[in-house]
Design a protein around this motif. Structure first.
Motif, PDB file in Angstrom:
ATOM      1  N   THR A 187       2.670   6.737   1.167  1.00  0.00           N
ATOM      2  CA  THR A 187       3.207   7.981   0.598  1.00  0.00           C
ATOM      3  C   THR A 187       2.287   9.154   0.913  1.00  0.00           C
ATOM      4  O   THR A 187       2.756  10.235   1.310  1.00  0.00           O
ATOM      5  CB  THR A 187       3.404   7.833  -0.921  1.00  0.00           C
ATOM      6  N   ASP A 188       0.987   8.956   0.770  1.00  0.00           N
ATOM      7  CA  ASP A 188       0.028  10.021   1.109  1.00  0.00           C
ATOM      8  C   ASP A 188       0.116  10.382   2.591  1.00  0.00           C
ATOM      9  O   ASP A 188       0.072  11.565   2.947  1.00  0.00           O
ATOM     10  CB  ASP A 188      -1.406   9.595   0.762  1.00  0.00           C
ATOM     11  N   TYR A 189       0.239   9.377   3.448  1.00  0.00           N
ATOM     12  CA  TYR A 189       0.353   9.623   4.884  1.00  0.00           C
ATOM     13  C   TYR A 189       1.634  10.401   5.194  1.00  0.00           C
ATOM     14  O   TYR A 189       1.615  11.370   5.955  1.00  0.00           O
ATOM     15  CB  TYR A 189       0.310   8.303   5.654  1.00  0.00           C
ATOM     16  N   ASP A 242       1.066   3.642  -2.017  1.00  0.00           N
ATOM     17  CA  ASP A 242       0.366   4.896  -2.325  1.00  0.00           C
ATOM     18  C   ASP A 242      -0.232   5.514  -1.057  1.00  0.00           C
ATOM     19  O   ASP A 242      -0.113   6.718  -0.829  1.00  0.00           O
ATOM     20  CB  ASP A 242      -0.709   4.677  -3.388  1.00  0.00           C
ATOM     21  N   LYS A 243      -0.815   4.687  -0.203  1.00  0.00           N
ATOM     22  CA  LYS A 243      -1.396   5.186   1.050  1.00  0.00           C
ATOM     23  C   LYS A 243      -0.309   5.658   2.018  1.00  0.00           C
ATOM     24  O   LYS A 243      -0.468   6.684   2.694  1.00  0.00           O
ATOM     25  CB  LYS A 243      -2.248   4.114   1.725  1.00  0.00           C
ATOM     26  N   ASN A 288       4.330  15.979   6.231  1.00  0.00           N
ATOM     27  CA  ASN A 288       5.380  16.863   5.699  1.00  0.00           C
ATOM     28  C   ASN A 288       6.770  16.236   5.764  1.00  0.00           C
ATOM     29  O   ASN A 288       7.765  16.919   6.013  1.00  0.00           O
ATOM     30  CB  ASN A 288       5.382  18.216   6.425  1.00  0.00           C
ATOM     31  N   THR A 345       3.213  12.298   3.178  1.00  0.00           N
ATOM     32  CA  THR A 345       3.019  13.641   2.638  1.00  0.00           C
ATOM     33  C   THR A 345       2.259  14.504   3.637  1.00  0.00           C
ATOM     34  O   THR A 345       2.619  15.666   3.872  1.00  0.00           O
ATOM     35  CB  THR A 345       2.266  13.590   1.291  1.00  0.00           C
ATOM     36  N   SER A 346       1.230  13.934   4.258  1.00  0.00           N
ATOM     37  CA  SER A 346       0.439  14.686   5.242  1.00  0.00           C
ATOM     38  C   SER A 346       1.249  15.063   6.478  1.00  0.00           C
ATOM     39  O   SER A 346       0.927  16.017   7.169  1.00  0.00           O
ATOM     40  CB  SER A 346      -0.806  13.893   5.654  1.00  0.00           C
ATOM     41  N   HIS A 357       0.846  -1.202   0.000  1.00  0.00           N
ATOM     42  CA  HIS A 357       0.000   0.000   0.000  1.00  0.00           C
ATOM     43  C   HIS A 357       0.874   1.242   0.000  1.00  0.00           C
ATOM     44  O   HIS A 357       0.653   2.171   0.777  1.00  0.00           O
ATOM     45  CB  HIS A 357      -0.925  -0.008   1.225  1.00  0.00           C
ATOM     46  N   PRO A 368       8.429  11.987   0.303  1.00  0.00           N
ATOM     47  CA  PRO A 368       7.565  10.971   0.918  1.00  0.00           C
ATOM     48  C   PRO A 368       7.542   9.635   0.178  1.00  0.00           C
ATOM     49  O   PRO A 368       7.465   8.586   0.827  1.00  0.00           O
ATOM     50  CB  PRO A 368       6.191  11.627   0.939  1.00  0.00           C
ATOM     51  N   ALA A 369       7.629   9.637  -1.146  1.00  0.00           N
ATOM     52  CA  ALA A 369       7.600   8.371  -1.892  1.00  0.00           C
ATOM     53  C   ALA A 369       8.864   7.559  -1.623  1.00  0.00           C
ATOM     54  O   ALA A 369       8.798   6.346  -1.378  1.00  0.00           O
ATOM     55  CB  ALA A 369       7.432   8.633  -3.384  1.00  0.00           C
TER      56      ALA A 369
END
Length: 157
Positions: A49-51, A46-47, A56, A53-54, A44, A60-61
């Protein structure tokens, strides 16, 4: 008093035999938990990476790939007891970073509100990683087997 000291010394010697079996249990359980966590993150990304990113977190990837791989491979290495101190160091830093980025309030309250610190998600992983870092993997490990073989090889030289 002398008898009491002798009894205590025998007790301490007896209990010290439990060190390696205890470290084995810690490595097997928490290594499995870390490997499962890393495996889940790898599936997961993508999830994750999004987390990240949130939170900061820079890159993040890349960080998501690194953390996922570290937890998965690190968990397997803990189970095997291979490169234990190095992986313990990396995982300890990883868990400290997890505290700092994802649960800073719990991290900074280690002395003012210890309960908040030790109920946070990274706590047990941090504790297990630091324990292996400090005490090594014990005699029931690949590290111990390799050290024994290295000593034998050096003696033959």
């Amino acid at each position: 008093m002398k008898t009491l000291l002798k009894l205590y010394a025998r007790f301490a010697a007896l209990v010290s035999y439990l060190q390696s079996p205890f470290l084995l249990v810690v490595r097997l359980y928490w290594g499995w938990q870390l490997a499962e966590s890393g495996w889940g993150k790898l599936h997961h990304l993508d999830k994750i990476t999004d987390y990240f990113t949130s939170l900061n977190i820079p890159s993040p990837a890349v960080t998501a790939h690194f953390v996922s791989g570290l937890e998965f491979i690190g968990g397997i290495l803990l189970i095997l007891g291979l490169g234990s101190r190095l992986i313990g160091l990396l995982l300890t830093f990883n868990m400290l970073a997890a505290y700092w980025t994802a649960d800073r309030e719990a991290f900074t309250s280690v002395f003012s509100d210890p309960g908040k610190f030790y109920v946070a998600d990274p706590y047990t992983f941090l504790f297990a990683s630091a324990m292996i870092l400090v005490f090594s993997a014990g005699v029931f490990s690949m590290d111990a087997l390799l050290a024994k073989r290295c000593r034998a090889w050096i003696e033959q030289q």
